[in-house]
Design an enzyme around this catalytic site. Structure first.
Site, short mmCIF file in Angstrom:
data_model
loop_
_atom_site.label_atom_id
_atom_site.label_comp_id
_atom_site.label_asym_id
_atom_site.label_seq_id
_atom_site.Cartn_x
_atom_site.Cartn_y
_atom_site.Cartn_z
N THR A 96 -2.83 5.74 -4.06
CA THR A 96 -1.77 6.32 -3.59
C THR A 96 -0.40 6.32 -4.53
O THR A 96 0.31 7.14 -4.93
CB THR A 96 -1.45 6.13 -2.32
OG1 THR A 96 -1.31 4.69 -2.28
CG2 THR A 96 -2.69 6.68 -1.32
N THR A 97 -0.16 5.07 -5.04
CA THR A 97 1.12 4.61 -5.69
C THR A 97 0.97 5.33 -7.08
O THR A 97 1.76 5.63 -7.43
CB THR A 97 1.10 3.13 -5.81
OG1 THR A 97 1.27 2.51 -4.54
CG2 THR A 97 2.48 2.69 -6.48
N ASP B 226 -8.80 0.31 1.36
CA ASP B 226 -8.85 0.96 0.03
C ASP B 226 -10.46 0.72 -0.47
O ASP B 226 -10.96 1.53 -1.49
CB ASP B 226 -7.75 0.24 -0.83
CG ASP B 226 -6.48 0.99 -0.17
OD1 ASP B 226 -6.48 1.74 0.42
OD2 ASP B 226 -5.42 0.19 -0.94
N ASP C 135 0.79 -1.16 0.05
CA ASP C 135 0.06 0.13 0.01
C ASP C 135 1.04 1.33 0.07
O ASP C 135 1.51 1.47 0.90
CB ASP C 135 -0.68 -0.04 1.25
CG ASP C 135 -1.98 1.33 1.28
OD1 ASP C 135 -2.60 1.44 0.07
OD2 ASP C 135 -2.18 1.82 2.23
#
Length: 544
Positions: free
Chosen positions: A99-100, A389, A66
């Site tokens: 997010t990545t 998520d 994550d």
């Protein structure tokens, strides 16, 4: 830091030991920091992304892929790198996923900007071009998104978010639990995800995870004489202690006769008895107190057949109120029957060797609990992050009602249309818009790399496929280009919108910095020696 006057006398402007980087050096250093951070999380992207093991100073271990968890756990010092961490945190807060993606797009935008700066294009021109491209990208996203918020779509959205995050075996049942939870707490088209509690316990397989129409409290009964199970329970929520209050000021009581002592004790007992009786009179069968419950009060509550729990967290009290429709009362004397909530069953159960209170079967519960199971603590923690998520993306889809294809499809379509848009722009901003378009292709390229595919071949195939359909993406399991909607790989429109917007704004902000002044006493990193390896790839100073 000193400047020399005409007479050769130094004029101190900044204190000794201050590091300062000006112009191209400052930009080069900040861009390098951003690129290194993006490279760090890049390998975690997609269904076949790898995990990172993070060990803190106490030896505690976190194993995750994550993006935001990795960046939060890393001890990052470089100021420009911290700005990209903020991008990930914002993405997490706003959507819960992507997010990545946001960080690697920001890193790639900085990388492309470096090439433009080397061509003597002014940073302000690059920033303006990026802003134009980001605005155009949002317009294109609106065009290629599809309206959908039916249950089947929501399950696919949840499964896409959880793919590759340690939940492979049970992602479909977990996705259905998430959709049920979000639908349950939805009110007037809005979802308050704080009303979905995730309670995690190891010692069982993932498939044993369940959704409770109510709240699970990680506490036990205060007295063994209390009932373990209460059906059709009337519930009182108290934000006050069931005990005799201490005086506000220091008080001294003089007792001259043993009978007075006994009378004093009897009076205290009577006060506690009265408190308990006022609760009993309302018809309450279960009491949750945010504060303490006196030993004597526990005895009287047990005699009255009331199940009581003390020192319940404020957040849990709010969830109990939402689930049971009870009012939180701050004074026992004010408690009335109308303040009580209802639950079909309140029981104490032993889960993984620990007692927990289950408040279940609440009618029209607007707060629910996901009980997440896993074989070990590390496994269940990663499943919890995956569910976080999934809840975020399902909530975003319910609220917006818009989805886009996954598998790198929107990025390729955006890149294609932005290149056409760049051709229609005059001036040097054209180069920045074209660079922005190329930067977006880092997402499908990374998906291919992480799956062990040839990234160039995959990109070429994707570009060709997008001449006929904007929904063609990369199926990393088969290694082929396919229609992502038909494959069920779907993401919320908001994930892409937020990721591109925040990445573009962070890149713009970093590009506009032409002077870095780091105080020696502020805890800022030593930014000297950018050419050296300095503990991280690419010659960045130590970040960890």
């Amino acid at each position: 830091m000193a400047q020399y006057s005409g007479q050769g006398q130094p004029i101190l402007v900044l204190p000794e030991g201050t590091n300062r980087f000006i112009g191209r050096d400052a930009q080069r250093m900040n861009i390098l920091a951003g690129k290194v951070l993006a490279e760090t999380v890049r390998t975690t992207l997609g269904p076949k992304g790898m995990d990172k093991m993070l060990v803190d100073s106490l030896g505690d271990i976190v194993v995750t892929n994550d993006g935001v968890t990795i960046l939060k756990e890393m001890d990052i010092e470089h100021p420009a790198a911290k700005m990209l961490v903020e991008v990930a945190k914002t993405q997490e807060d706003e959507v819960g996923d992507g997010t990545t993606t946001a960080v690697i797009i920001a890193g790639e935008l900085l990388k492309k900007a470096e090439n433009l700066l080397d061509m003597d294009i002014h940073p302000t021109i690059v920033a303006m071009g990026y802003r134009q491209a980001a605005e155009k990208a949002q317009e294109i996203l609106n065009v290629i998104s599809i309206d959908a918020d039916d249950r089947d779509t929501l399950v696919k959205v949840a499964m896409t978010a959880m793919t590759g995050k340690g939940t492979e075996k049970a992602r479909e049942p977990l996705a259905k639990l998430v959709v049920d939870a979000v639908k349950q707490v939805e009110e007037d088209g809005e979802v308050e995800i704080d009303h979905i509690k995730i309670e995690k316990k190891d010692g069982a397989i993932v498939d044993e995870s369940t959704l409770v129409q109510g709240v699970i409290i990680d506490k036990e009964r205060v007295h063994p004489g209390m009932p373990k199970k209460v059906e059709d329970a009337k519930i009182a929520l108290l934000n006050c202690a069931i005990e005799v209050k201490e005086t506000e000021v220091d008080a001294e009581i003089r007792i001259t006769d043993p009978a007075q002592m006994q009378a004093f004790i009897d009076q205290e007992e009577q006060m506690i008895r009265d408190m308990v009786y006022s609760i009993v009179d309302t018809g309450a069968k279960v009491v949750f107190s945010q504060k303490g419950i006196d030993d004597l009060a526990q005895h009287y509550l047990a005699k009255a057949g009331i199940l009581a729990v003390r020192r319940v967290k404020k957040s849990d009290m709010e969830k109990l109120s939402k689930a049971t429709a009870a009012n939180v009362v701050t004074n026992i004397e004010d408690l009335s029957e109308t303040d009580l909530g209802l639950a079909g069953l309140v029981s104490e159960k032993r889960i993984s060797g620990e007692e927990m209170i289950f408040v279940e079967d609440c009618k029209e519960a607007k707060a629910v609990t996901l009980l997440v199971r896993g074989s070990t603590d590390h496994v269940v923690s990663e499943i919890e992050r995956a569910l976080d998520d999934a809840i975020g993306v399902v909530a975003a889809t319910v609220e917006d009602g818009k989805v886009v294809a996954g598998g790198g499809a929107p990025e390729i379509e955006l890149a294609k249309r932005l290149k056409d848009y760049a051709d229609a722009i005059s001036g040097r901003e054209q180069l920045a818009v074209a660079a922005f378009a190329e930067a977006l292709e880092v997402v499908p390229k990374t998906l291919a790399e992480n799956a062990g595919l040839d990234s160039i071949d995959s990109l070429v195939d994707l570009r060709a496929a997008h001449e006929t359909s904007p929904y063609m993406g990369l199926d990393v399991f088969e290694g082929e280009v396919t229609d992502m909607y038909k494959a069920g790989v779907i993401e919320p429109h908001r994930v892409k919108k937020q990721a591109i917007q925040s990445a573009a704004e962070a890149a713009e902000m970093i590009l506009r910095i032409d002077d870095v002044i780091a105080s020696s006493g502020s805890g800022a990193p030593d930014m000297e020696g950018m050419e050296g390896m300095g503990g991280m790839p690419g010659g960045m100073p130590p970040m960890m």
